[in-house]
Scaffold this motif. Structure first.
Motif, PDB file in Angstrom:
ATOM      1  N   GLU A   1       0.822  -1.224   0.000  1.00  8.25           N
ATOM      2  CA  GLU A   1       0.000   0.000   0.000  1.00  8.25           C
ATOM      3  C   GLU A   1       0.850   1.264   0.000  1.00  8.25           C
ATOM      4  N   ALA A   2       2.008   1.203  -0.647  1.00  2.55           N
ATOM      5  CA  ALA A   2       2.899   2.362  -0.733  1.00  2.55           C
ATOM      6  C   ALA A   2       2.532   3.209  -1.947  1.00  2.55           C
ATOM      7  N   LYS A   3       2.515   4.509  -1.759  1.00  8.78           N
ATOM      8  CA  LYS A   3       2.230   5.440  -2.848  1.00  8.78           C
ATOM      9  C   LYS A   3       3.531   6.126  -3.269  1.00  8.78           C
ATOM     10  N   ILE A   4       3.800   6.104  -4.550  1.00  8.06           N
ATOM     11  CA  ILE A   4       5.012   6.742  -5.068  1.00  8.06           C
ATOM     12  C   ILE A   4       4.770   8.248  -5.180  1.00  8.06           C
ATOM     13  N   ARG A   5       5.555   9.025  -4.439  1.00  8.71           N
ATOM     14  CA  ARG A   5       5.402  10.482  -4.433  1.00  8.71           C
ATOM     15  C   ARG A   5       6.376  11.173  -5.379  1.00  8.71           C
ATOM     16  N   LYS A   6       7.518  10.514  -5.660  1.00 13.08           N
ATOM     17  CA  LYS A   6       8.516  11.138  -6.538  1.00 13.08           C
ATOM     18  C   LYS A   6       9.370  10.046  -7.173  1.00 13.08           C
ATOM     19  N   GLU A   7       9.733  10.246  -8.447  1.00 14.77           N
ATOM     20  CA  GLU A   7      10.584   9.294  -9.164  1.00 14.77           C
ATOM     21  C   GLU A   7      11.763  10.042  -9.783  1.00 14.77           C
ATOM     22  N   THR A   8      12.958   9.477  -9.659  1.00 17.33           N
ATOM     23  CA  THR A   8      14.164  10.066 -10.261  1.00 17.33           C
ATOM     24  C   THR A   8      14.952   8.954 -10.943  1.00 17.33           C
ATOM     25  N   TYR A   9      15.365   9.206 -12.188  1.00 15.80           N
ATOM     26  CA  TYR A   9      16.099   8.195 -12.956  1.00 15.80           C
ATOM     27  C   TYR A   9      17.484   8.722 -13.309  1.00 15.80           C
ATOM     28  N   ALA A  10      18.506   8.029 -12.810  1.00 14.20           N
ATOM     29  CA  ALA A  10      19.902   8.367 -13.099  1.00 14.20           C
ATOM     30  C   ALA A  10      20.642   7.045 -13.309  1.00 14.20           C
ATOM     31  N   THR A  11      21.772   6.866 -12.599  1.00 15.49           N
ATOM     32  CA  THR A  11      22.477   5.580 -12.680  1.00 15.49           C
ATOM     33  C   THR A  11      21.566   4.455 -12.211  1.00 15.49           C
ATOM     34  N   ASP A  12      20.836   4.716 -11.131  1.00 19.48           N
ATOM     35  CA  ASP A  12      19.792   3.818 -10.650  1.00 19.48           C
ATOM     36  C   ASP A  12      18.476   4.578 -10.616  1.00 19.48           C
ATOM     37  N   ALA A  13      17.401   3.874 -10.305  1.00 16.22           N
ATOM     38  CA  ALA A  13      16.089   4.510 -10.165  1.00 16.22           C
ATOM     39  C   ALA A  13      15.830   4.781  -8.688  1.00 16.22           C
ATOM     40  N   SER A  14      15.443   6.008  -8.384  1.00 18.69           N
ATOM     41  CA  SER A  14      15.174   6.397  -6.998  1.00 18.69           C
ATOM     42  C   SER A  14      13.716   6.820  -6.846  1.00 18.69           C
ATOM     43  N   PHE A  15      13.131   6.480  -5.717  1.00 23.75           N
ATOM     44  CA  PHE A  15      11.731   6.769  -5.471  1.00 23.75           C
ATOM     45  C   PHE A  15      11.537   7.276  -4.042  1.00 23.75           C
ATOM     46  N   ILE A  16      10.576   8.172  -3.893  1.00 27.25           N
ATOM     47  CA  ILE A  16      10.104   8.588  -2.574  1.00 27.25           C
ATOM     48  C   ILE A  16       8.724   7.966  -2.405  1.00 27.25           C
ATOM     49  N   LEU A  17       8.565   7.183  -1.345  1.00 22.33           N
ATOM     50  CA  LEU A  17       7.310   6.481  -1.102  1.00 22.33           C
ATOM     51  C   LEU A  17       6.673   6.925   0.205  1.00 22.33           C
ATOM     52  N   GLU A  18       5.356   6.867   0.241  1.00 18.81           N
ATOM     53  CA  GLU A  18       4.606   7.044   1.485  1.00 18.81           C
ATOM     54  C   GLU A  18       3.809   5.768   1.713  1.00 18.81           C
ATOM     55  N   LEU A  19       3.937   5.178   2.891  1.00 23.05           N
ATOM     56  CA  LEU A  19       3.226   3.940   3.186  1.00 23.05           C
ATOM     57  C   LEU A  19       2.845   3.880   4.656  1.00 23.05           C
ATOM     58  N   PRO A  20       1.866   3.028   5.015  1.00 22.63           N
ATOM     59  CA  PRO A  20       1.464   2.904   6.422  1.00 22.63           C
ATOM     60  C   PRO A  20       2.649   2.513   7.295  1.00 22.63           C
ATOM     61  N   GLU A  21       2.784   3.158   8.434  1.00 17.87           N
ATOM     62  CA  GLU A  21       3.920   2.916   9.319  1.00 17.87           C
ATOM     63  C   GLU A  21       4.016   1.450   9.738  1.00 17.87           C
ATOM     64  N   GLU A  22       2.860   0.809   9.931  1.00 18.64           N
ATOM     65  CA  GLU A  22       2.856  -0.578  10.382  1.00 18.64           C
ATOM     66  C   GLU A  22       3.413  -1.543   9.332  1.00 18.64           C
ATOM     67  N   LYS A  23       3.476  -1.087   8.074  1.00 18.17           N
ATOM     68  CA  LYS A  23       3.977  -1.948   6.996  1.00 18.17           C
ATOM     69  C   LYS A  23       5.416  -1.611   6.591  1.00 18.17           C
ATOM     70  N   ALA A  24       5.981  -0.563   7.164  1.00 19.69           N
ATOM     71  CA  ALA A  24       7.272  -0.054   6.717  1.00 19.69           C
ATOM     72  C   ALA A  24       8.409  -1.064   6.891  1.00 19.69           C
ATOM     73  N   GLU A  25       8.488  -1.716   8.050  1.00 24.12           N
ATOM     74  CA  GLU A  25       9.591  -2.643   8.314  1.00 24.12           C
ATOM     75  C   GLU A  25       9.495  -3.872   7.415  1.00 24.12           C
ATOM     76  N   ALA A  26       8.305  -4.419   7.246  1.00 26.04           N
ATOM     77  CA  ALA A  26       8.130  -5.585   6.374  1.00 26.04           C
ATOM     78  C   ALA A  26       8.475  -5.234   4.927  1.00 26.04           C
ATOM     79  N   PHE A  27       8.117  -4.026   4.514  1.00 19.55           N
ATOM     80  CA  PHE A  27       8.455  -3.584   3.162  1.00 19.55           C
ATOM     81  C   PHE A  27       9.971  -3.481   2.998  1.00 19.55           C
ATOM     82  N   ARG A  28      10.647  -2.937   4.005  1.00 17.99           N
ATOM     83  CA  ARG A  28      12.103  -2.800   3.939  1.00 17.99           C
ATOM     84  C   ARG A  28      12.774  -4.164   3.770  1.00 17.99           C
TER      85      ARG A  28
END
Length: 202
Positions: free
Chosen positions: A159-186
């Motif tokens: 249930e993460a929402k992508i707030r920002k995307e950046t493409y360079a050598t790698d792809a970088s993203f800023i995500l917002e997601l429920p705090e209770e799911k953050a560790e499992a997502f990591r």
């Protein structure tokens, strides 16, 4: 606290107590400034009223970090404090109430005032339309291009929402997601990219 309930919108109830007209208006006010704006609007709407007593809790249910109250001319402790106590024990956060009174000629006494003001908040809260607020966190994630599709699928699962995307050598993203799911997502992201994924809480 990973989630809590807040008012869905503005809600109003009315009642007459010994010829005095009482109007309770409740609203969702996430911050102190929102509460002040709401209170000012109600005072303007009922500028001819005898009293516009109010209280607010700008934070999670029961939090006393950002609170306020006013008797607005009623005897000390008969309006603002009862209103605030009702809000603090309501199980609802980010909430403000203004109870407007048009004096009808019969004095209620201090006990009667406390009961009247408390009763108006109780009545308003009992019919209040609420919604759940999920506490979220923002994280930055960097993945290699070969894993972008898998990353997007993983983000959706958590249930993460992508707030920002950046493409360079790698792809970088800023995500917002429920705090209770953050560790499992990591953990899932690290497993996905063999530990090469970079994840930071921001």
């Amino acid at each position: 606290m990973l989630s809590y309930f807040v008012p869905r919108g503005i809600h109003r109830v009315e009642e007459t107590v010994k010829q005095s007209r009482f109007i309770a208006t409740v609203a969702h006010t996430p911050a102190r400034d929102d509460a002040k704006i709401f209170i000012s609007q109600i005072r303007d709407e009922f500028s001819d009223a005898t009293h516009n007593c109010r209280a607010f809790v700008a934070g999670p249910p029961g939090s006393t970090d950002q609170i306020g109250m006013s008797d607005d001319g009623e005897p000390h402790g008969t309006a603002g404090r009862p209103l605030l106590n009702m809000l603090l024990h309501s199980g609802v956060g980010e909430v403000s109430v203004v109870v407007t009174r048009y004096f009808g000629g019969i004095r209620l006494g201090t006990g009667g005032l406390v009961r009247a003001y408390s009763g108006m908040v109780r009545k308003a809260l009992s019919t209040l339309n609420i919604k759940e607020k999920i506490i979220s966190v923002c994280v930055s994630v960097t993945v290699n291009y070969s894993n972008i599709s898998a990353f997007r699928h993983m983000a959706k699962l958590y249930e993460a929402k992508i707030r920002k995307e950046t493409y360079a050598t790698d792809a970088s993203f800023i995500l917002e997601l429920p705090e209770e799911k953050a560790e499992a997502f990591r953990v899932s992201m690290l497993n996905l990219n063999n530990g090469e994924t970079t994840i930071k809480k921001i």
